[in-house]
Design an enzyme around this catalytic site. Structure first.
Site, PDB file in Angstrom:
ATOM      1  N   PHE A   3     -14.104  -1.778   1.179  1.00  0.00           N
ATOM      2  CA  PHE A   3     -15.373  -0.958   1.024  1.00  0.00           C
ATOM      3  C   PHE A   3     -14.964  -0.471  -0.350  1.00  0.00           C
ATOM      4  O   PHE A   3     -16.688   0.095  -0.649  1.00  0.00           O
ATOM      5  CB  PHE A   3     -14.757  -0.106   1.746  1.00  0.00           C
ATOM      6  CG  PHE A   3     -14.148   0.028   3.353  1.00  0.00           C
ATOM      7  CD1 PHE A   3     -15.504   0.076   3.655  1.00  0.00           C
ATOM      8  CD2 PHE A   3     -13.030   0.518   4.235  1.00  0.00           C
ATOM      9  CE1 PHE A   3     -15.431  -0.648   6.004  1.00  0.00           C
ATOM     10  CE2 PHE A   3     -13.155   0.274   5.808  1.00  0.00           C
ATOM     11  CZ  PHE A   3     -14.462  -0.507   6.280  1.00  0.00           C
ATOM     12  N   ARG A  13       0.569  -1.209  -0.255  1.00  0.00           N
ATOM     13  CA  ARG A  13       0.224  -0.042  -0.297  1.00  0.00           C
ATOM     14  C   ARG A  13       0.843   1.039   0.018  1.00  0.00           C
ATOM     15  O   ARG A  13       0.862   2.345  -0.270  1.00  0.00           O
ATOM     16  CB  ARG A  13      -1.165   0.018   1.135  1.00  0.00           C
ATOM     17  CG  ARG A  13      -0.163   0.310   2.653  1.00  0.00           C
ATOM     18  CD  ARG A  13      -1.556   0.397   3.346  1.00  0.00           C
ATOM     19  NE  ARG A  13      -0.661  -0.105   4.783  1.00  0.00           N
ATOM     20  CZ  ARG A  13      -0.968   0.854   6.024  1.00  0.00           C
ATOM     21  NH1 ARG A  13      -1.304   1.531   5.971  1.00  0.00           N
ATOM     22  NH2 ARG A  13      -0.183  -0.328   6.779  1.00  0.00           N
ATOM     23  N   ARG A  66      -1.788  -5.053   3.446  1.00  0.00           N
ATOM     24  CA  ARG A  66      -1.769  -3.608   4.680  1.00  0.00           C
ATOM     25  C   ARG A  66      -0.259  -4.129   5.439  1.00  0.00           C
ATOM     26  O   ARG A  66       0.239  -3.300   5.575  1.00  0.00           O
ATOM     27  CB  ARG A  66      -2.627  -4.270   5.914  1.00  0.00           C
ATOM     28  CG  ARG A  66      -2.581  -3.017   7.961  1.00  0.00           C
ATOM     29  CD  ARG A  66      -3.170  -3.246   7.992  1.00  0.00           C
ATOM     30  NE  ARG A  66      -3.055  -3.088   9.847  1.00  0.00           N
ATOM     31  CZ  ARG A  66      -3.125  -3.574  10.649  1.00  0.00           C
ATOM     32  NH1 ARG A  66      -2.845  -4.632  10.119  1.00  0.00           N
ATOM     33  NH2 ARG A  66      -2.424  -3.398  11.582  1.00  0.00           N
ATOM     34  N   GLU A  76     -18.355   5.933  -1.096  1.00  0.00           N
ATOM     35  CA  GLU A  76     -17.470   5.344  -1.113  1.00  0.00           C
ATOM     36  C   GLU A  76     -18.700   5.705  -2.729  1.00  0.00           C
ATOM     37  O   GLU A  76     -18.039   5.053  -4.028  1.00  0.00           O
ATOM     38  CB  GLU A  76     -18.035   3.774  -1.000  1.00  0.00           C
ATOM     39  CG  GLU A  76     -16.107   3.611  -0.099  1.00  0.00           C
ATOM     40  CD  GLU A  76     -17.260   4.205   1.180  1.00  0.00           C
ATOM     41  OE1 GLU A  76     -18.731   3.778   1.364  1.00  0.00           O
ATOM     42  OE2 GLU A  76     -16.354   3.985   2.379  1.00  0.00           O
ATOM     43  N   SER A  88      -3.805   5.666   5.524  1.00  0.00           N
ATOM     44  CA  SER A  88      -3.841   4.466   5.366  1.00  0.00           C
ATOM     45  C   SER A  88      -3.520   4.018   4.256  1.00  0.00           C
ATOM     46  O   SER A  88      -3.186   3.054   3.992  1.00  0.00           O
ATOM     47  CB  SER A  88      -4.862   3.586   5.778  1.00  0.00           C
ATOM     48  OG  SER A  88      -5.615   4.252   7.346  1.00  0.00           O
TER      49      SER A  88
END
Ligand SMILES: Cc1ncc(C[n+]2csc(CCOP(=O)(O)OP(=O)(O)O)c2C)c(N)n1
Ligand SMILES: [Mg+2]
Lengths: 273, 317
Positions: free
Chosen positions: B85, B12, B168, B60, B39
């Protein structure tokens, strides 16, 4: 340029309504009710308000019309054809094998269709995106988004309403065809969305409501006002009659998405003569 | 190739810095974000080009349809959120992006189950199945941060809808000598004769370690990094079947709808189908634990890949 300036809009709308009934009868499917309630709105947009050129559908500076209630393709295609985007004869191919005129709006099919739709609730977001993109590209054109009143049930509409005012977007004009009927029933019986005008105002929009959506002068006056609003997004709510123009279709929830039979077709065409 | 002399990094982390670099080099990028820019690293782009960054709040569906509208003006639109999401806007992806084939790049982080402690709601076991079901989408999963950068750059340079799933946790860097990513091409990281391990994402590095362990016991494994899920590199799969006679697919996703299922479909259509085994999430949702522990619970480990390889090799006989 504004295409259609000078055309007789009353005669224009009569031709469009006849096309709408013929197209849906010919395909034995399609949405007459919401097409007839929006007929004057589209005629005024394409004939008096929008800066567009049917011969240059890709013109970067054009105003865009986003059809959020994508089931109302009959009125959209008939208006585009009558405005010179493609030959009127092609309307008879509506919903038939091999046609460009799909049941619900498809971007670029035919030229002049600016978005894909059919699933309700997305057009205001899409139009907002177009307007943000224009702003970034220093294009001062307008985006007009037509929504249904039943469509206001969709949460995404309110996400878009919030985001448009948050981003200080103007030249974004939302239009609600408030014909009081959605798919199954009257909107008041399905989901209470009123007072729409106060809700949009609370979301940061300039709003005009209670306008007769079948009175050409009133429609033009309201859309010209909305076009000239600066600093905020603008909304016009038109009071309309679903199925307007054919007595037995008017305000009748059964003519949301049903095709007329031969006898009904003959009567309708007589009334629209 | 397999020696790691760069610090571990999360895939990411590639997004924001790569977009900034591309924009500085003349790209026309607009980023839309749904309140997760810190993030996903998308905020790095906002800091450099604030006028090209739009936040849509926690919304979204609006973000994705607006991304489609923005793309009609000719901008390359990068939509950033978490994988789970992005799934929230599936119909918007279908109607506002896939059907009109608009130039929207969904780069979603926190893909897979390696989000760890947040538990099942935050673990996407189905994201690239959904995106692969959308016609016109190119779907990619980077094996490390270097490949993630290359994928983002390729997406920006190539018209059409894309989905890139990043992760992540910090994972080892494989491509220490630079990226080898090519759209739609598997990258053979190691050749072998007895079995082919097809992997994507963080399972690639684990598969390389499994191949080494297998080598020690006399099994020669080919390892393919299938960085592009769609379009799938069918030729590489055919060659794998022909050359090694057995295939393991390893992924951080449901096997019944993921890379495993797609590879099986491709292999079944070849003239000589071969036995296959599937390492991945087996018809279940995740749970809270550290990211490494969740992978262990799911069997997405070096040992898991190794066992599957032994099993499929045994099935050849
Ligand atoms: C997301 C979504 N759900 C359901 C439908 C099915 N549908 C088509 S038209 C319609 C009612 C629309 O009513 P309204 O917005 O008032 O349109 P109009 O009266 O102008 O035809 C429904 C529910 C749809 N097209 N999209
Ligand atoms: Mg209605």
């Amino acid at each position: 340029m504004v295409a259609g300036t000078g055309t007789d809009l009353r005669a224009f709308t009569q031709r469009v309504r006849r096309h709408v009934v013929e197209m849906v009868y010919g395909a034995q499917s399609g949405h007459i009710g919401g097409s007839m309630s929006s007929t004057e709105i589209l005629a005024v947009l394409y004939g008096r308000i929008m800066r567009h050129d049917p011969k240059r559908p890709d013109w970067a500076e054009r105003d865009r019309f986003v059809m959020s209630k994508g089931h109302c393709t009959p009125v959209q295609y008939a208006t585009l054809a009558e405005s010179g985007y493609f030959p009127v004869e092609e309307l008879s191919t509506f919903r038939k094998k091999g046609t460009r005129l799909q049941g619900h709006s498809v971007l670029g099919k035919p030229e002049g269709v600016e978005n894909s739709a059919g699933a309700l609730g997305m057009g205001l977001s899409f139009g907002l995106g177009i307007r943000l993109g224009m702003r970034l590209s220093n294009i001062d054109a307008h985006v007009y988004v037509l929504m249904g009143d039943g469509e206001q049930d969709e949460g995404q509409v309110w996400e878009a309403a919030m985001a448009a005012s948050h981003h200080g977007v103007d030249r974004l004009v939302a239009i609600i065809d408030r014909n009081g009927i959605q798919n199954d029933d009257f909107t008041a019986a399905t989901m209470r969305t009123e007072p729409l005008d106060e809700k949009y105002r609370a979301f940061g929009w300039e709003v005009r409501a209670g306008i007769d959506g079948h009175n050409l002068e009133a429609v033009e006056e309201a859309l010209a006002w909305a076009r000239d609003v600066r600093g905020k997004p603008a909304l016009v709510i038109f009071d309309t009659v679903k199925g307007k123009g054919v007595s037995f279709m008017e305000n009748n929830p059964n003519f949301h998405g049903a095709a007329p039979n031969a006898e009904q077709f003959a009567r309708a065409m007589e009334e629209l003569a | 190739m397999t020696t790691t002399n760069l610090p571990a990094a999360a895939t990411r982390e590639a997004l924001g810095p790569t977009l900034v670099r591309l924009q500085q080099n003349g790209a026309d990028i607009v980023v839309v974000d749904a309140d997760l820019g810190k993030s996903t690293s998308a905020r790095t782009f906002r800091d450099a080009f604030p006028e090209r960054f739009f936040t849509f709040g926690v919304a979204e569906q609006n973000m994705i349809s607006a991304a489609g509208g923005l793309a009609t003006l000719g901008h390359v639109v990068v939509a950033s959120t978490f994988a789970v999401f992005a799934e929230h806007a599936f119909d918007q992806l279908r109607m506002s992006v896939a059907q009109p084939k608009l130039n929207v790049k969904v780069v979603a982080s926190h893909g897979g189950v390696s989000t760890g402690e947040d538990g099942a709601s935050a673990q996407s076991v189905e994201d690239y199945a959904l995106f692969s079901s959308l016609v016109n989408f190119t779907v990619c999963v980077p094996a490390d941060v270097v490949e993630a950068e290359a994928m983002v750059a390729a997406a920006v340079a190539t018209p059409g809808p894309w989905y890139i799933r990043t992760g992540r946790p910090k994972i080892p860097v494989i491509y220490t000598d630079g990226p080898r990513f090519q759209i739609g091409k598997a990258d053979m990281l190691r050749d072998g004769t007895d079995v082919t391990i097809v992997a994507c994402g963080l399972l690639v590095e684990r598969s390389l370690r499994a191949a080494e362990a297998l080598q020690a016991s006399g099994i020669s494994a080919r390892v393919l990094n299938m960085g592009t899920i769609r379009p799938l590199d069918v030729a590489a799969l055919e060659a794998a079947a022909k050359d090694t006679g057995a295939i393991v697919v390893a992924e951080e996703h449901l096997t019944h709808s993921g890379l495993g299922a797609m590879c099986a479909q491709a292999i079944a259509a070849t003239t000589q189908p071969v036995p296959m085994e599937f390492v991945g999430v087996q018809s279940r949702y995740g749970e809270s634990a550290t990211w490494d522990e969740v992978l262990e619970i799911m069997g997405l480990t070096v040992e898991g890949v190794e066992a599957a390889a032994r099993k499929v090799v045994a099935r050849k006989r």
